[in-house]
Motif scaffolding. Sequence first.
Motif, PDB file in Angstrom:
ATOM      1  N   THR A   1      47.756 -11.648  43.445  1.00 19.48           N
ATOM      2  CA  THR A   1      46.697 -12.635  43.148  1.00 19.48           C
ATOM      3  C   THR A   1      45.776 -12.869  44.812  1.00 19.48           C
ATOM      4  N   GLN A   2      44.340 -13.498  44.549  1.00 22.59           N
ATOM      5  CA  GLN A   2      44.371 -13.824  45.319  1.00 22.59           C
ATOM      6  C   GLN A   2      45.156 -14.603  46.209  1.00 22.59           C
ATOM      7  N   HIS A   3      45.333 -15.946  45.184  1.00 22.64           N
ATOM      8  CA  HIS A   3      46.432 -16.718  45.014  1.00 22.64           C
ATOM      9  C   HIS A   3      47.736 -16.593  45.928  1.00 22.64           C
ATOM     10  N   GLU A   4      48.370 -16.235  46.060  1.00 24.14           N
ATOM     11  CA  GLU A   4      49.678 -15.243  46.724  1.00 24.14           C
ATOM     12  C   GLU A   4      49.429 -14.946  47.654  1.00 24.14           C
ATOM     13  N   LEU A   5      48.384 -13.995  47.800  1.00 25.36           N
ATOM     14  CA  LEU A   5      47.649 -13.728  49.299  1.00 25.36           C
ATOM     15  C   LEU A   5      47.728 -14.308  50.060  1.00 25.36           C
ATOM     16  N   TYR A   6      47.093 -16.217  49.405  1.00 24.02           N
ATOM     17  CA  TYR A   6      46.878 -16.803  50.781  1.00 24.02           C
ATOM     18  C   TYR A   6      48.221 -17.458  51.213  1.00 24.02           C
TER      19      TYR A   6
END
Length: 433
Positions: free
Chosen positions: A414-419
């Motif tokens: 997810t985008q949160h996990e990429l961050y």
Amino acid sequence: MSYMYPFKGFSPDLPKVVSGKGIWLFDENGKGYIDSSSGPMTVNLGHCHPTVIEAIKNQVERLHFAYRFHFRSNEPETLSLRLILLSDDNKRYAFFLNGGSEASEAAYRIALDYFRYKGQEGKIYALGREITNHGNTIQSLSYGDDRARRHNLLGNSLDPVTSSVKLTPCYCFQCPLNKLPDSCQLECVTESLNTIDKFGSERIACVFIEPITASSGGALVPHKKYMQALKNGLQERNILLIADEIVTGLGRTGEWFNMKTWGVESDITVIGKGLGAGFSPISGLLISEEIGHLLASQSTPHFIGHTYSGNPLSTGVALSVLDVLTNEIGMHDIKTKGEYFGLLLNEMLSDIPCIVDIRGQGLLWAIETNLHQSMSAKFIPSGHKHSINLYACRSSGKHKDSLTLLFTPPFIITQHELYELVSRVRKVFRDNL
């Protein structure tokens, strides 16, 4: 310790993982690690994807093995058709093996058969580029350029005619010809074709390339006109282009096949890794209509397979992987995440002085530094400390000894996990500078 690597460099201090879920691996103490390289570059759907697990259960209960010379089965035939349709180019035949090295060598053997049946028996050699990896068999190490593995052989087993002949890579950031991407005239292609002509194009059957070099150099994205220029030069010399898409194929760069990005058709495409998504060993070849028709017209069998080639379990797993890629993820989603990932890497890491280049496409990115490759001995454990697994490339930088980290996270990230991934990478750099 009896397992697994009887050499001094194997460290029993590595974390011992006991389970995985999504982008995470968990060790025996319950600590989680972000698998930023997908294990490496294989577990594209993440760990323990429920759709594939259910498909495996159904497949094992129905049919897990049938020997291809004795019986036909639906799974490999259906997988062949689906991959040919997804390729949407000149491919009309597919064949399956167990690992990338097998498939790489099989592609070479098909190239040899093709020219032999055309009455051009003198075309027997395969060439590759510098800074590339096409497998770990003795033959594939001859046209590949994995220096650590080649050095281990001490040159004794490698073909002396071709093992030292390598084509110029398209490495725009560290251009070996000191050109700039905006003003170059694709001198790297000219140099490659000159090398071919000097060697003798009448002796060369095929040239192997990775569309985007992955584990060796670290996401070496070619000049936008490079692939077409190289293809044209090879066609003029009657040499087959073999695209090694073991890493880049099946969605890694946001396309089903990365050659689509460059608008060029290979003669043979090699696939692997993400085809089985880590659930079952499988690799494959996609072969052009021209080559396939010629081989199919011969009475001589093509002995390129192995016992497990095209077995129903592995091909059934691959079909489930394609289902997930098609119905649950999609190429657009990978492209969108890739653009966001590149933005994060540049925004959060570009101020670190030792980082000299950030490059990539889709969910295939790399960070090149001016640190020596030996620093990986500190970065990898530091990554484990900060709950992230890091992958260091083997032949990156101007002198092929730079520390370059490759990132190929699972497509489900997810985008949160990429961050979170990039945040942990920043902590690793902070600890080691």
